[in-house]
Design a protein around this motif. Structure first.
Motif, PDB file in Angstrom:
ATOM      1  N   UNK A 123       4.719  -9.429  78.872  1.00  0.00           N
ATOM      2  CA  UNK A 123       3.701 -10.490  78.866  1.00  0.00           C
ATOM      3  C   UNK A 123       3.097 -10.693  80.251  1.00  0.00           C
ATOM      4  N   UNK A 124       3.915 -10.571  81.285  1.00  0.00           N
ATOM      5  CA  UNK A 124       3.419 -10.778  82.645  1.00  0.00           C
ATOM      6  C   UNK A 124       2.439  -9.689  83.072  1.00  0.00           C
ATOM      7  N   UNK A 171       3.315 -18.454  75.213  1.00  0.00           N
ATOM      8  CA  UNK A 171       4.303 -17.476  74.788  1.00  0.00           C
ATOM      9  C   UNK A 171       5.648 -18.140  74.503  1.00  0.00           C
ATOM     10  N   UNK A 172       6.292 -17.652  73.471  1.00  0.00           N
ATOM     11  CA  UNK A 172       7.676 -18.031  73.167  1.00  0.00           C
ATOM     12  C   UNK A 172       8.535 -16.795  73.430  1.00  0.00           C
ATOM     13  N   UNK A 212       4.759 -19.172  79.097  1.00  0.00           N
ATOM     14  CA  UNK A 212       3.628 -18.674  79.880  1.00  0.00           C
ATOM     15  C   UNK A 212       2.350 -18.745  79.046  1.00  0.00           C
ATOM     16  N   UNK A 213       1.186 -18.799  79.720  1.00  0.00           N
ATOM     17  CA  UNK A 213      -0.095 -18.854  79.017  1.00  0.00           C
ATOM     18  C   UNK A 213      -1.071 -17.840  79.604  1.00  0.00           C
ATOM     19  N   UNK A 214      -2.017 -17.448  78.765  1.00  0.00           N
ATOM     20  CA  UNK A 214      -3.164 -16.648  79.202  1.00  0.00           C
ATOM     21  C   UNK A 214      -4.407 -17.516  79.116  1.00  0.00           C
ATOM     22  N   UNK A 223       7.252 -23.091  83.373  1.00  0.00           N
ATOM     23  CA  UNK A 223       6.679 -23.073  82.033  1.00  0.00           C
ATOM     24  C   UNK A 223       5.453 -23.968  81.982  1.00  0.00           C
ATOM     25  N   UNK A 224       4.616 -23.748  80.975  1.00  0.00           N
ATOM     26  CA  UNK A 224       3.450 -24.602  80.724  1.00  0.00           C
ATOM     27  C   UNK A 224       3.657 -25.468  79.490  1.00  0.00           C
ATOM     28  N   UNK A 225       4.873 -25.446  78.922  1.00  0.00           N
ATOM     29  CA  UNK A 225       5.126 -26.140  77.660  1.00  0.00           C
ATOM     30  C   UNK A 225       6.312 -27.089  77.788  1.00  0.00           C
TER      31      UNK A 225
END
Length: 342
Positions: free
Chosen positions: A118-119, A138-139, A143-145, A274-276
């Motif tokens: 993912x990175x 992402x789970x 992380x986010x795009x 994290x973003x969540x």
């Protein structure tokens, strides 16, 4: 994968005081929704709509799309399997670590699978697969795009279909949903889930958003009545009351950052940003399975052993923020475990 997900308390004979293993909103489903479902129990006497048509239209109105661009499913997991089946025996690239059902759905439908971390997803990343699967957020990493990156990727790969899992988009303060781009990007499929945000995982309710041609292709292999009457009613209630049912995301993020800061200060534990409301952790000694067993047996706390996420290790575990008082129990429990193996 039948087993190996979060909230697997049914596998253990221990009472659970707090469940950090599941990313579902911890307050439980709203009282108004509870009453609505109670009032609708009589609908169990009859078959639901074969394709959840009323909810299909309500979701289309919510997202300013047409009903032909929406397909209601038995949770997001049915959506993954339907997408994979629609493109069976083709090729897929999965961004990992990822929810295992992307891979399982692909294997069940004879897709040739490749992986990318993912990175390593960037605007200039190149794909040769027919499909690309990734979560945003992402789970299990959180992380986010950013949408600009995703638009660049889809525009650069017009022959590749991108399936984006937005199950946790309500759990981030980032504005990253791609729903507004569906009519501009013909190779975009978005998977949504109503179970996490609205705390109804037992009802299994999700949906697919895309252009009408892709939805028609996916619909060809969907069984009728996969979404039950109460799930349809829950979805209709949520769509009608979505503004009042919105998550208190600022509070969730604040609680998450406080929990992460304290856990990060425990010697022997590493934390990934994290973003969540959930975050990935790693123990430097012992294994996540050992920690999970200790917390469950001694503290009544359940965490997610993340060893079965591809590219992670037996030391990785995932935590979803709970109420502040429960977060304190987790902090004390992890510290007690560290002390017990030192």
């Amino acid at each position: 994968m039948i087993n190996g997900h979060g909230d697997d308390r049914y596998l253990f004979n221990y009472p659970v005081k707090a469940d950090f293993s599941s990313n579902v909103y911890y307050e439980g489903f709203a009282g108004g929704l509870r009453q609505h479902l109670t009032d609708c129990l009589y609908k169990l006497n009859n078959y639901p709509e074969a394709n959840a048509q009323r909810l299909q239209q309500a979701l289309a109105d919510w997202h300013q799309l047409t009903a032909e661009q929406v397909l209601v499913t038995n949770g997001a997991t049915e959506a993954f399997y339907l997408v994979a089946h629609a493109f069976r025996r083709k090729s897929v690239t999965i961004a990992i670590p990822a929810f295992a059902e992307y891979e399982d759905a692909s294997q069940a439908n004879d897709l040739s699978i490749s992986y990318i971390h993912y990175d390593e997803l960037h605007a200039d990343t190149r794909f040769i697969a027919d499909l690309v699967f990734f979560g945003n957020p992402n789970n299990p990493t959180g992380a986010v795009l950013q949408p600009a990156t995703i638009r660049t990727l889809l525009t650069a790969h017009p022959q590749t279909i991108f399936m984006i899992d937005e199950a946790y988009v309500d759990f981030t303060e980032e504005v990253i949903s791609m729903v507004g781009d569906i009519n501009q990007l013909s190779n975009l499929i978005i998977i949504k889930s109503l179970t996490k945000t609205y705390s109804i995982p037992g009802l299994r309710l999700g949906y697919i958003l895309s252009n009408a041609d892709i939805i028609h292709q996916i619909l060809a292999s969907k069984m009728p009545w996969s979404v039950n009457a109460l799930a349809i009613e829950a979805g209709l209630y949520i769509a009608q009351h979505r503004e009042t049912l919105a998550l208190p995301i600022a509070r969730l993020r604040k609680d998450t950052l406080e929990l992460m800061t304290t856990v990060r200060n425990i010697e022997g534990i590493q934390i990934r940003d994290t973003h969540t409301n959930f975050f990935l952790s790693r123990t430097k000694t012992g294994t996540a399975a050992d920690l999970k067993r200790y917390l469950l047996q001694n503290e009544g706390l359940l965490i997610r052993d993340a060893a079965n996420f591809k590219s992670l290790t037996p030391q990785h575990f995932r935590v979803a923020t709970q109420r502040p008082e429960e977060n304190q129990l987790l902090i004390k429990g992890i510290q007690a475990w560290i002390n017990s193996i030192s």
